[in-house]
Design a protein around this motif. Structure first.
Motif, PDB file in Angstrom:
ATOM      1  N   ASN A   1       7.480  -5.887   2.618  1.00 39.84           N
ATOM      2  CA  ASN A   1       6.722  -5.453   3.802  1.00 39.84           C
ATOM      3  C   ASN A   1       6.987  -3.977   4.105  1.00 39.84           C
ATOM      4  OD1 ASN A   1       5.528  -7.969   4.209  1.00 39.84           O
ATOM      5  ND2 ASN A   1       7.197  -8.689   5.525  1.00 39.84           N
ATOM      6  N   LYS A   2       8.221  -3.547   3.845  1.00 36.99           N
ATOM      7  CA  LYS A   2       8.542  -2.131   4.071  1.00 36.99           C
ATOM      8  C   LYS A   2       7.852  -1.245   3.032  1.00 36.99           C
ATOM      9  CE  LYS A   2      12.879  -1.165   5.292  1.00 36.99           C
ATOM     10  NZ  LYS A   2      14.368  -1.217   5.198  1.00 36.99           N
ATOM     11  N   VAL A   3       7.795  -1.740   1.808  1.00 36.65           N
ATOM     12  CA  VAL A   3       7.109  -0.974   0.748  1.00 36.65           C
ATOM     13  C   VAL A   3       5.637  -0.787   1.132  1.00 36.65           C
ATOM     14  CG1 VAL A   3       6.289  -1.084  -1.648  1.00 36.65           C
ATOM     15  CG2 VAL A   3       8.672  -1.664  -1.100  1.00 36.65           C
ATOM     16  N   ARG A   4       5.059  -1.859   1.632  1.00 39.54           N
ATOM     17  CA  ARG A   4       3.643  -1.789   2.032  1.00 39.54           C
ATOM     18  C   ARG A   4       3.441  -0.735   3.118  1.00 39.54           C
ATOM     19  NH1 ARG A   4       0.740  -7.055   4.615  1.00 39.54           N
ATOM     20  NH2 ARG A   4       2.334  -6.749   6.208  1.00 39.54           N
ATOM     21  N   LEU A   5       4.332  -0.738   4.097  1.00 40.19           N
ATOM     22  CA  LEU A   5       4.212   0.253   5.171  1.00 40.19           C
ATOM     23  C   LEU A   5       4.463   1.663   4.627  1.00 40.19           C
ATOM     24  CD1 LEU A   5       3.761   0.956   8.129  1.00 40.19           C
ATOM     25  CD2 LEU A   5       6.164   0.420   8.582  1.00 40.19           C
ATOM     26  N   ALA A   6       5.434   1.793   3.736  1.00 48.50           N
ATOM     27  CA  ALA A   6       5.725   3.107   3.147  1.00 48.50           C
ATOM     28  C   ALA A   6       4.496   3.650   2.418  1.00 48.50           C
ATOM     29  CB  ALA A   6       6.916   3.003   2.202  1.00 48.50           C
ATOM     30  N   LYS A   7       3.809   2.756   1.733  1.00 50.16           N
ATOM     31  CA  LYS A   7       2.593   3.188   1.025  1.00 50.16           C
ATOM     32  C   LYS A   7       1.517   3.632   2.006  1.00 50.16           C
ATOM     33  CE  LYS A   7       2.830   0.541  -3.190  1.00 50.16           C
ATOM     34  NZ  LYS A   7       2.335  -0.638  -3.890  1.00 50.16           N
ATOM     35  N   TYR A   8       1.439   2.898   3.078  1.00 52.44           N
ATOM     36  CA  TYR A   8       0.448   3.261   4.090  1.00 52.44           C
ATOM     37  C   TYR A   8       0.764   4.640   4.672  1.00 52.44           C
ATOM     38  CZ  TYR A   8      -2.415   3.130   8.247  1.00 52.44           C
ATOM     39  OH  TYR A   8      -3.331   3.452   9.218  1.00 52.44           O
ATOM     40  N   ILE A   9       2.046   4.872   4.920  1.00 55.78           N
ATOM     41  CA  ILE A   9       2.467   6.164   5.467  1.00 55.78           C
ATOM     42  C   ILE A   9       2.150   7.282   4.478  1.00 55.78           C
ATOM     43  CG2 ILE A   9       4.515   7.525   6.095  1.00 55.78           C
ATOM     44  CD1 ILE A   9       5.669   4.900   7.314  1.00 55.78           C
ATOM     45  N   LYS A  10       2.427   7.004   3.225  1.00 55.64           N
ATOM     46  CA  LYS A  10       2.140   8.005   2.193  1.00 55.64           C
ATOM     47  C   LYS A  10       0.638   8.309   2.157  1.00 55.64           C
ATOM     48  CE  LYS A  10       2.630  10.530  -1.523  1.00 55.64           C
ATOM     49  NZ  LYS A  10       3.184  11.887  -1.395  1.00 55.64           N
ATOM     50  N   SER A  11      -0.158   7.269   2.209  1.00 53.32           N
ATOM     51  CA  SER A  11      -1.597   7.479   2.042  1.00 53.32           C
ATOM     52  C   SER A  11      -2.225   8.143   3.257  1.00 53.32           C
ATOM     53  CB  SER A  11      -2.287   6.149   1.779  1.00 53.32           C
ATOM     54  OG  SER A  11      -2.374   5.432   2.985  1.00 53.32           O
ATOM     55  N   THR A  12      -1.691   7.867   4.455  1.00 52.59           N
ATOM     56  CA  THR A  12      -2.331   8.447   5.635  1.00 52.59           C
ATOM     57  C   THR A  12      -1.714   9.768   6.054  1.00 52.59           C
ATOM     58  OG1 THR A  12      -0.891   7.043   6.983  1.00 52.59           O
ATOM     59  CG2 THR A  12      -3.134   6.261   6.621  1.00 52.59           C
ATOM     60  N   LEU A  13      -0.420   9.924   5.854  1.00 51.56           N
ATOM     61  CA  LEU A  13       0.253  11.134   6.347  1.00 51.56           C
ATOM     62  C   LEU A  13       0.802  11.993   5.220  1.00 51.56           C
ATOM     63  CD1 LEU A  13       2.183   9.415   9.280  1.00 51.56           C
ATOM     64  CD2 LEU A  13       0.264  11.002   9.520  1.00 51.56           C
ATOM     65  N   ASN A  14       0.732  11.466   4.012  1.00 53.56           N
ATOM     66  CA  ASN A  14       1.288  12.138   2.847  1.00 53.56           C
ATOM     67  C   ASN A  14       2.776  12.454   3.015  1.00 53.56           C
ATOM     68  OD1 ASN A  14       1.148  13.082   0.254  1.00 53.56           O
ATOM     69  ND2 ASN A  14       0.575  15.172   0.859  1.00 53.56           N
TER      70      ASN A  14
END
Ligand code: H53
Length: 874
Positions: free
Chosen positions: A583-596
């Motif tokens: 679940n943390k990996v998923r959120l980390a990916k989201y952060i990467k994709s939206t905020l780089n």
């Protein structure tokens, strides 16, 4: 109840009764039929939106059967109904970006690629499956009807992937925060427990705004959601004309009794839109009725139109439509706008008309009204319903005042959700006089009779009369809605133990003396586990199900206690930890994709997501983050290596007119800009502000948290409900002794929660001391202020007000008082997180003990203690 079809013809009806699809083939047939007929499309132009619409309609058709049957059952058995009046019902708003970031590794494909990929899939080639948490109504219908597999296969054969189709849903976000989301959880529980219940609300054309962050500042963008919503049924035949303005005249009837007539003014029509709300694992499907405003089709318009005054007849129409146009974006803040009062009356008048109409069909005596009807007021927003019912009974139905008032007070229950002075609704007498002249008279009469009764029991206490009067003798005079709600209800409840105690000892203290303690009660809030565990965290839900005897725990959350047996089970712990990590990996990916921004999923994820408000103290959090940063900077590289890496995650909307809240967002973003690119710091600290926090994002963020923050000044947060969601998803919390944090502690044990800060009983004294004595600032906080004022985080003047609030304006929220214990407690968190084995044990034990916080428990308490309603057997 009379049927409209005569007996001899009913056979044909029974023979052709619609039964809905029963298998994959029939499902596909329904989808194709809806694409070709309802949507008038074909294989040449059936995109994902059309497929979503058609698939939803196929499910909707089945849902409608249950819905109709439920309504018929309730009518035939003549059972007492609950009417839940809430200005907000907060379901998720779909954000199309969310769906691509999930635990299963995947990549984001451009639209055309996705199209090609879908075709490949249809031809039998597969790509990794995406788990999609969004798409509530559709997913929920599939869940409740137990036909998700059928839909998945059927859609696949038609060339679509179910995840993509679910992702098409754009749901309503008709609420601000906790209050509206609680109403949505309650609807879920009432249906799941088979209570006959209706929700009544407003069908806003614009729900809560979408938040964008531009250069660190919040920018609001309107959210238009009504393109196509297969889940609502416009009832153009269910309309009510609602009167505003005008004047009151009096006459005598044949018995010499004075009768009031409310005449003139203008009419606006309320049109009903019905949303079926299915329960989990039961055919019970209740109704949520949302009212939409439109111009009344009276002669008035018509005359104007004929006389060539086209423009003004259109203007009338627009003015009428304005009433249900937009949700007021304030949470815990009363702005006293006339249009808001219009919304309130429009909605309660339409709802009461509907409720009374339904009651009158039963041909029962008025004295039986409250045996058939329980109306719950969600906060003071619907308080005018009390006055409106009294008006209907005396002015229209001709009852005597006392008889009517007995009916009114035994019908209504009032839930208080706040003690914050700025949130307590008051309306100027003059405004009500202008908009609702008859209602003001009735309010005055209610007050008069009430004060007379008080006077009789407590003679010669003028102060008491002034204190409890529904009319505040201020300039201008105001109507105190909370007092009116208390006087007009038979039960008043708070939403957590501390909060219920507080209302009885502060704002309603005199009313406890007058009415007695029995009128006041507590119902601690809860959350629906279907939504906040099963849908938000499917893997954890399945893991739990495998240990506690299947999915029954979703209906009886106390069954979670069996998890205690597995605290030491190695495999179980391993899987538990893996799920959290995924679940943390998923959120980390989201952060990467939206905020780089790269965040390390192995770091401690520290989350505070909720509306931005000074009392919720996001400023305390960001000051703490700055303190951490300064501390890290002052360390040697060797020392730094020993520190626990952290990601501080914030999210939440500020009311557009709440300047201080917007400054807090700005500071968080500015801190992030500096810290996130500081090479000395690296993974040790990242500061993230997630844009446009909403229910969909909550479903992704909450399961990914290690630690979440519920740090309101003691005595200010009535309950809080996200605290419950975080713990239920296996995260620990840091919090003050406020709201439901206290009961969470009682349930899960002190050793499993990080409590800090001033206790509510000490808050007043501290505030007094700040105002009248010395108020030295905490030295750690002083360092933080200095850094801000040196310009470390951008233009220092931008943050003067935030600092002054603490330094020079009495520190109302006790930020300085609580700072040291906040920092110390975070140190403890860091230390404990290093021992992952112990940390996981705490998480598992906490989840095992969360059974109490199901909204099912809450609804049963309301049903028994307030509504006197029984579930209806199916
Ligand atoms: O209601 C929640 C509580 C929470 C409280 C919130 C609330 C609003 O969202 C809006 C207005 C209001 O008076 C109260 O702040 O503490 O959990 C549900 O009871």
């Amino acid at each position: 109840v009379e049927a409209s079809i005569p007996e001899p013809q009913r056979e044909a009806w029974t023979k052709h009764e619609y039964t809905g699809f029963k298998n994959k083939d029939e499902f596909e047939k329904e989808v194709v039929r809806h694409v070709e007929t309802t949507l008038a499309r074909s294989i040449y132009n059936c995109d994902e939106t059309a497929a979503y619409s058609a698939a939803s309609l196929a499910f909707r058709d089945r849902l409608v059967k249950d819905w109709n049957k439920t309504q018929q059952r309730q009518t035939f058995t003549d059972s007492k109904r609950i009417y839940y009046l809430s200005l907000e019902f907060l379901n998720q708003k779909h954000d199309s970006r969310v769906q691509y970031f999930h635990a299963t590794p995947t990549r984001r494909l451009p639209v055309t690629m996705r199209y090609l990929d879908r075709r490949a899939h249809a031809q039998g080639r597969r790509r990794p499956c995406l788990q999609n948490p969004v798409g509530r109504a559709f997913d929920n219908a599939m869940l409740n009807l137990g036909a998700k597999d059928v839909a998945k296969e059927g859609l696949s054969e038609l060339g679509f992937r179910i995840e993509d189709i679910i992702g098409q849903e754009h749901d309503a976000a008709l609420g601000n925060g906790g209050l509206g989301r609680l109403a949505a959880c309650f609807l879920d529980s009432m249906a799941s427990l088979n209570y006959p219940a209706w929700g009544y609300g407003l069908r806003y054309r614009y729900g809560i705004f979408k938040q964008e962050i531009i250069d660190g500042y919040q920018v609001e963008v309107p959210d238009y959601w009504l393109d196509f919503n297969p889940w609502e049924f416009p009832r153009h035949d269910v309309t009510v004309d609602i009167q505003f303005y005008g004047h009151v005249s009096k006459s005598q009837d044949e018995n010499g009794k004075t009768v009031a007539h409310w005449e003139g003014g203008e009419m606006v029509t309320a049109v009903a839109y019905d949303v079926p709300t299915p329960g989990y694992d039961t055919p019970s499907t209740n109704n949520l009725r949302l009212w939409s405003s439109k111009a009344a089709s009276g002669e008035f318009d018509f005359q104007k139109f004929n006389s060539g005054d086209y423009e003004s007849s259109v203007a009338d129409q627009q003015r009428a439509e304005t009433i249900s146009a937009v949700l007021y974006p304030n949470d815990n803040l009363d702005r006293g706008k006339e249009l808001r009062l219009k919304q309130q009356y429009f909605w309660v008048a339409a709802s009461l008309y509907d409720i009374v109409r339904r009651f009158k069909k039963t041909k029962r005596k008025w004295a039986e009204f409250s045996d058939q009807v329980a109306i719950q007021l969600n906060d003071t927003h619907p308080t005018l319903a009390i006055v409106e019912l009294q008006r209907i009974l005396i002015d229209i139905e001709g009852l005597e005042w006392d008889e009517a008032w007995n009916i009114v007070t035994s019908t209504f229950g009032y839930t208080n959700h706040t003690v914050l002075p700025e949130a307590l609704e008051k309306w100027p007498v003059g405004l009500i006089q202008h908009l609702l002249p008859r209602h003001l008279q009735i309010i005055y009469d209610i007050n008069l009779f009430f004060l007379q009764s008080v006077e009789k029991r407590f003679p010669n206490d003028r102060d008491l009369l002034t204190r409890v009067s529904i009319i505040e003798e201020s300039q201008p005079k105001m109507v105190r809605m909370a007092f009116l709600a208390v006087v007009g209800s038979h039960k008043v409840n708070g939403v957590a133990e501390l909060h219920s105690d507080l209302i009885q000892t502060t704002i309603f203290r005199d009313f406890v003396t007058i009415f007695g303690e029995d009128k006041f009660t507590n119902v601690t809030n809860g959350i629906t586990p279907r939504r906040w565990l099963h849908q938000a965290n499917p893997r954890l839900s399945e893991l739990i199900a495998s240990k506690v005897g299947g999915h029954q725990f979703l209906k009886d959350l106390t069954l979670l206690n069996q998890l205690e047996h597995f605290v030491d089970d190695k495999d179980f712990r391993k899987e538990w930890a893996e799920i959290k990590y995924a679940n943390k990996v998923r959120l980390a990916k989201y952060i990467k994709s939206t905020l780089n921004i790269n965040v390390n999923p192995a770091a401690l994820f520290d989350v505070q997501v909720k509306r931005i408000h000074e009392y919720k103290r996001q400023q305390l959090n960001i000051f703490g983050v700055i303190h951490r940063y300064l501390t890290l900077k002052a360390m040697s590289p060797e020392e730094r290596k020993k520190q626990q890496p952290r990601v501080s995650i914030f999210g939440g909307k500020a009311a557009p007119g709440y300047w201080m809240a917007k400054q807090i967002i700005h500071l968080i973003n500015n801190v992030g800009s500096l810290v996130n690119k500081d090479a000395d710091i690296g993974d040790l600290l990242k500061v993230i502000f997630l844009e446009d926090y909403n229910v969909s994002k909550a479903e992704m963020i909450i399961p990914a948290s290690d630690l979440s923050e519920h740090i309101s000044t003691a005595g200010t947060e009535a309950s809080g409900t996200s605290n419950m969601k975080f713990v239920l998803n296996g995260g620990l919390i840091i919090g003050t002794c406020d709201g439901a944090n206290i009961e969470i502690t009682r349930e899960i044990g002190q050793e499993n929660i990080f409590l800090f800060g001033t206790l509510s009983e000490d808050v007043e004294d501290l505030r007094h001391a700040h105002t009248y004595g010395e108020h030295p600032i905490d030295p750690g906080l002083e360092k933080v202020f200095n850094a801000i004022q040196k310009g470390m985080f951008g233009e220092p003047n931008d943050f003067n007000a935030m600092i002054n609030a603490v330094r020079n304006h009495g520190d109302y929220y006790l930020v300085s008082d609580d700072f040291q214990s906040y920092i110390d407690t975070h140190k403890m968190v860091d230390a404990e997180y290093q021992n992952q084995e112990e940390w996981i044990s705490k998480c598992i034990r906490s989840v095992a003990r969360m059974g109490f916080f199901s909204s099912d428990r809450c609804i049963n308490e309301y049903a028994e203690g307030i509504w006197n309603v029984e579930p209806l057997a199916v």
